[in-house]
Design a protein around this motif. Structure first.
Motif, PDB file in Angstrom:
ATOM      1  N   PHE A 255       0.864  -1.186   0.108  1.00 27.34           N
ATOM      2  CA  PHE A 255       0.135  -0.119  -0.072  1.00 27.34           C
ATOM      3  C   PHE A 255       0.915   1.095  -0.043  1.00 27.34           C
ATOM      4  CE2 PHE A 255      -2.828  -3.358   1.589  1.00 27.34           C
ATOM      5  CZ  PHE A 255      -3.707  -2.996   0.651  1.00 27.34           C
ATOM      6  N   THR A 256       2.249   1.060  -0.253  1.00 27.43           N
ATOM      7  CA  THR A 256       3.199   2.397  -0.459  1.00 27.43           C
ATOM      8  C   THR A 256       3.834   2.066  -1.565  1.00 27.43           C
ATOM      9  OG1 THR A 256       4.917   1.308   0.839  1.00 27.43           O
ATOM     10  CG2 THR A 256       3.231   2.596   1.952  1.00 27.43           C
ATOM     11  N   ASP A 257       4.051   3.233  -2.390  1.00 25.27           N
ATOM     12  CA  ASP A 257       4.935   3.169  -3.593  1.00 25.27           C
ATOM     13  C   ASP A 257       6.458   2.706  -3.357  1.00 25.27           C
ATOM     14  OD1 ASP A 257       2.926   3.903  -5.115  1.00 25.27           O
ATOM     15  OD2 ASP A 257       3.346   5.766  -5.660  1.00 25.27           O
ATOM     16  N   GLU A 258       6.980   3.390  -2.392  1.00 24.66           N
ATOM     17  CA  GLU A 258       8.330   3.143  -1.951  1.00 24.66           C
ATOM     18  C   GLU A 258       8.376   1.770  -0.987  1.00 24.66           C
ATOM     19  OE1 GLU A 258      10.706   4.701  -3.062  1.00 24.66           O
ATOM     20  OE2 GLU A 258       9.490   6.474  -3.819  1.00 24.66           O
ATOM     21  N   GLY A 259       9.583   0.917  -1.296  1.00 24.88           N
ATOM     22  CA  GLY A 259       9.619  -0.237  -0.478  1.00 24.88           C
ATOM     23  C   GLY A 259      10.409  -1.271  -1.525  1.00 24.88           C
ATOM     24  N   ASN A 260      10.613  -2.378  -0.940  1.00 26.16           N
ATOM     25  CA  ASN A 260      11.448  -3.553  -1.777  1.00 26.16           C
ATOM     26  C   ASN A 260      10.535  -4.112  -2.724  1.00 26.16           C
ATOM     27  OD1 ASN A 260       9.803  -5.001  -0.152  1.00 26.16           O
ATOM     28  ND2 ASN A 260      11.736  -6.017   1.103  1.00 26.16           N
ATOM     29  N   ARG A 261      11.311  -5.092  -3.434  1.00 27.53           N
ATOM     30  CA  ARG A 261      10.609  -5.742  -4.325  1.00 27.53           C
ATOM     31  C   ARG A 261      10.041  -7.063  -3.471  1.00 27.53           C
ATOM     32  NH1 ARG A 261      14.026  -5.832 -10.064  1.00 27.53           N
ATOM     33  NH2 ARG A 261      13.544  -3.818 -10.914  1.00 27.53           N
ATOM     34  N   PRO A 262       8.690  -7.190  -3.321  1.00 27.17           N
ATOM     35  CA  PRO A 262       8.194  -8.089  -2.423  1.00 27.17           C
ATOM     36  C   PRO A 262       8.739  -9.513  -2.457  1.00 27.17           C
ATOM     37  CG  PRO A 262       6.382  -7.431  -3.736  1.00 27.17           C
ATOM     38  CD  PRO A 262       7.587  -6.599  -4.068  1.00 27.17           C
ATOM     39  N   ARG A 263       8.890 -10.308  -3.754  1.00 26.50           N
ATOM     40  CA  ARG A 263       9.237 -11.294  -4.020  1.00 26.50           C
ATOM     41  C   ARG A 263       8.636 -12.342  -3.255  1.00 26.50           C
ATOM     42  NH1 ARG A 263      13.813 -12.590  -1.487  1.00 26.50           N
ATOM     43  NH2 ARG A 263      14.091 -14.583  -3.157  1.00 26.50           N
ATOM     44  N   ILE A 264       7.313 -12.285  -3.118  1.00 29.93           N
ATOM     45  CA  ILE A 264       6.496 -13.267  -2.231  1.00 29.93           C
ATOM     46  C   ILE A 264       6.228 -14.565  -3.288  1.00 29.93           C
ATOM     47  CG2 ILE A 264       5.209 -11.577  -0.714  1.00 29.93           C
ATOM     48  CD1 ILE A 264       2.829 -11.439  -2.693  1.00 29.93           C
ATOM     49  N   GLY A 265       5.285 -15.383  -2.903  1.00 30.75           N
ATOM     50  CA  GLY A 265       5.271 -16.590  -3.563  1.00 30.75           C
ATOM     51  C   GLY A 265       3.708 -17.048  -3.710  1.00 30.75           C
ATOM     52  N   GLN A 266       3.539 -18.141  -4.621  1.00 29.68           N
ATOM     53  CA  GLN A 266       1.926 -18.464  -4.655  1.00 29.68           C
ATOM     54  C   GLN A 266       2.419 -20.068  -4.994  1.00 29.68           C
ATOM     55  OE1 GLN A 266       2.461 -15.486  -7.130  1.00 29.68           O
ATOM     56  NE2 GLN A 266       2.097 -14.166  -5.444  1.00 29.68           N
ATOM     57  N   ALA A 267       1.184 -20.783  -4.945  1.00 32.31           N
ATOM     58  CA  ALA A 267       1.342 -22.221  -5.117  1.00 32.31           C
ATOM     59  C   ALA A 267       0.100 -22.658  -5.517  1.00 32.31           C
ATOM     60  CB  ALA A 267       1.669 -22.883  -3.847  1.00 32.31           C
ATOM     61  N   PHE A 268      -0.037 -23.685  -6.346  1.00 26.96           N
ATOM     62  CA  PHE A 268      -1.244 -24.298  -7.105  1.00 26.96           C
ATOM     63  C   PHE A 268      -1.194 -25.672  -7.148  1.00 26.96           C
ATOM     64  CE2 PHE A 268      -0.140 -20.199  -9.003  1.00 26.96           C
ATOM     65  CZ  PHE A 268      -1.220 -19.387  -8.906  1.00 26.96           C
ATOM     66  N   LEU A 269      -2.389 -26.251  -6.805  1.00 30.31           N
ATOM     67  CA  LEU A 269      -2.411 -27.958  -6.758  1.00 30.31           C
ATOM     68  C   LEU A 269      -3.504 -28.046  -7.691  1.00 30.31           C
ATOM     69  CD1 LEU A 269      -1.640 -30.461  -5.601  1.00 30.31           C
ATOM     70  CD2 LEU A 269      -3.456 -30.294  -3.803  1.00 30.31           C
ATOM     71  N   VAL A 270      -3.303 -28.835  -8.674  1.00 28.98           N
ATOM     72  CA  VAL A 270      -4.337 -29.321  -9.836  1.00 28.98           C
ATOM     73  C   VAL A 270      -4.366 -30.814  -9.611  1.00 28.98           C
ATOM     74  CG1 VAL A 270      -4.948 -29.590 -12.257  1.00 28.98           C
ATOM     75  CG2 VAL A 270      -3.413 -27.430 -11.263  1.00 28.98           C
ATOM     76  N   ILE A 271      -5.695 -31.229  -9.478  1.00 26.39           N
ATOM     77  CA  ILE A 271      -6.101 -32.754  -9.312  1.00 26.39           C
ATOM     78  C   ILE A 271      -6.762 -33.090 -10.553  1.00 26.39           C
ATOM     79  CG2 ILE A 271      -6.862 -34.652  -8.030  1.00 26.39           C
ATOM     80  CD1 ILE A 271      -6.623 -32.575  -5.542  1.00 26.39           C
ATOM     81  N   ASP A 272      -6.710 -34.499 -11.149  1.00 23.02           N
ATOM     82  CA  ASP A 272      -7.510 -34.894 -12.209  1.00 23.02           C
ATOM     83  C   ASP A 272      -8.312 -35.634 -11.697  1.00 23.02           C
ATOM     84  OD1 ASP A 272      -8.503 -35.860 -14.576  1.00 23.02           O
ATOM     85  OD2 ASP A 272      -6.909 -36.688 -15.457  1.00 23.02           O
ATOM     86  N   PRO A 273      -9.744 -35.417 -11.686  1.00 24.97           N
ATOM     87  CA  PRO A 273     -10.546 -36.468 -10.903  1.00 24.97           C
ATOM     88  C   PRO A 273     -10.637 -37.809 -11.656  1.00 24.97           C
ATOM     89  CG  PRO A 273     -11.726 -34.724 -11.366  1.00 24.97           C
ATOM     90  CD  PRO A 273     -10.499 -34.498 -12.126  1.00 24.97           C
ATOM     91  N   GLY A 274     -10.407 -38.053 -13.051  1.00 22.56           N
ATOM     92  CA  GLY A 274     -10.089 -39.299 -13.754  1.00 22.56           C
ATOM     93  C   GLY A 274      -8.924 -40.054 -13.133  1.00 22.56           C
ATOM     94  N   ALA A 275      -8.087 -39.665 -12.446  1.00 22.69           N
ATOM     95  CA  ALA A 275      -6.998 -40.508 -12.067  1.00 22.69           C
ATOM     96  C   ALA A 275      -7.474 -40.915 -10.509  1.00 22.69           C
ATOM     97  CB  ALA A 275      -5.667 -39.558 -11.538  1.00 22.69           C
ATOM     98  N   LEU A 276      -8.650 -40.712 -10.157  1.00 22.28           N
ATOM     99  CA  LEU A 276      -9.022 -41.370  -8.591  1.00 22.28           C
ATOM    100  C   LEU A 276     -10.305 -42.147  -8.899  1.00 22.28           C
ATOM    101  CD1 LEU A 276      -8.143 -38.001  -6.685  1.00 22.28           C
ATOM    102  CD2 LEU A 276      -6.971 -40.199  -6.760  1.00 22.28           C
TER     103      LEU A 276
END
Length: 334
Positions: A255-276
């Motif tokens: 919420f401020t223009d000044e600051g560091n490059r945040p370098r945060i992360g995301q994660a995604f899990l994908v599941i094929d129902p046909g495999a279960l």
């Protein structure tokens, strides 16, 4: 209020981001995501973010020329490096590769590192539902909530989203922040000069507040008390310990223009129902639960309202407040 088509708004947002220093592909991918959020009624993650992203680009908090790259891919696990750019191109690459890998292995986990704010979490899962798969999304963010029992902001509001496709009707979409509300709602309230309900946030001294600006400078309260705080810890670990991304307390506020490059992360899990149990069984089980839920007249399926609003926006356009439209036009040089 002025109604503009989604294409017009996407072009305006793209121009604004390019003018601030984003490459054309990054700008276009980001604009599409923000317009989609606006269309679904998610103003806190919609076009109000253009000015914020533009400020980060101009101040060097975002690498506008970044191109995401695959850093690691081993069977059903992969890691995408956002290269300190805006998150949307990197998340799209991660989800696209996770869908492909899940089609081969039955499930896949994709991490994104060196990233930025990724908007509405469920947006990234739309291609997963279109592929007939189940998806989960996680993202950490700059520190906004204390660890349970702590006195300083340590974890982000750390959204979690899930999508479950249906054979008849739009997918079930669950999207929630682990704070009592998303921090973006305080941002919107502060811009509008409106108070927030007590129970959403604390000021910098740890006192309850109804002042959105004081809440932005202080801390958010976790949803569900200790349970929300523990889930926020889970998201930090999934998005950062596995990917090498920065924890919330290592990233400066969005919420401020000044600051560091945040370098945060995301994660995604994908599941094929046909495999279960199989796609047919999955479809039947989903519809059995949906029917049981809808037996109560007041139940609304998760994602139903977003879907209806998005359909209306496709045909009728999106109404934009004059102040926001003027800001977008000024940023775009229109």
């Amino acid at each position: 209020m002025t109604a503009l088509s989604m294409a017009e708004l996407a072009a305006l947002a793209t121009d604004a981001l390019v003018r601030a220093g984003a490459g054309p592909e990054m700008a276009a991918a980001t604009a599409r995501a923000l317009v989609a959020a606006e269309a679904q009624g998610l103003a806190s993650h919609g076009l109000s973010r253009v000015a914020q992203y533009a400020g980060h680009l101009r101040c060097g908090r975002v690498n506008g020329e970044a191109r995401p790259r695959m850093r690691q891919h081993k069977a059903a696990a992969l890691l995408v490096d956002a290269q300190e750019g805006l998150a949307f191109p990197a998340c799209a690459l991660a989800v696209r590769e996770a869908i492909r890998s899940a089609g081969e292995a039955g499930a896949a986990f994709a991490g994104v590192t060196n990233s930025h704010h990724f908007g509405a979490a469920a947006y990234h899962l739309e291609p997963v539902a279109e592929a007939g798969m189940v998806g989960l999304a996680f993202g950490n963010s700059p520190a906004a909530m204390p660890a349970w029992g702590g006195k300083r902001a340590l974890f982000g509001t750390n959204p979690i989203a899930a999508v479950f496709p249906r054979r008849a009707g739009p997918p079930l979409v669950i999207d929630l922040s682990l704070s009592e509300v998303a921090r973006g709602k305080l941002m919107v309230a502060a811009k509008q000069g409106k108070p927030i309900p007590e129970g959403w946030a604390l000021d910098k001294d740890g006192n309850p507040t109804t002042d959105p600006q004081a809440g932005l400078e202080g801390m958010m309260l976790p949803a569900g008390g200790v349970k929300g705080a523990m889930l926020a810890l889970v998201v930090e670990l999934l998005c950062c310990a596995l990917t090498g991304a920065a924890y919330g307390f290592e990233a400066d506020s969005f919420f401020t223009d000044e600051g560091n490059r945040p370098r945060i992360g995301q994660a995604f899990l994908v599941i094929d129902p046909g495999a279960l149990a199989g796609a047919g069984v999955f479809d039947e089980r989903i519809e059995t639960l949906v029917s049981a839920m809808l037996a109560d007249a007041d139940v609304r399926l998760p994602g139903q309202r977003r879907h209806a609003l998005a359909q209306a926006a496709e045909s009728d356009g999106i109404e934009i407040a004059p102040a926001l439209l003027g800001q977008l036009q000024a940023l775009a040089g229109a």
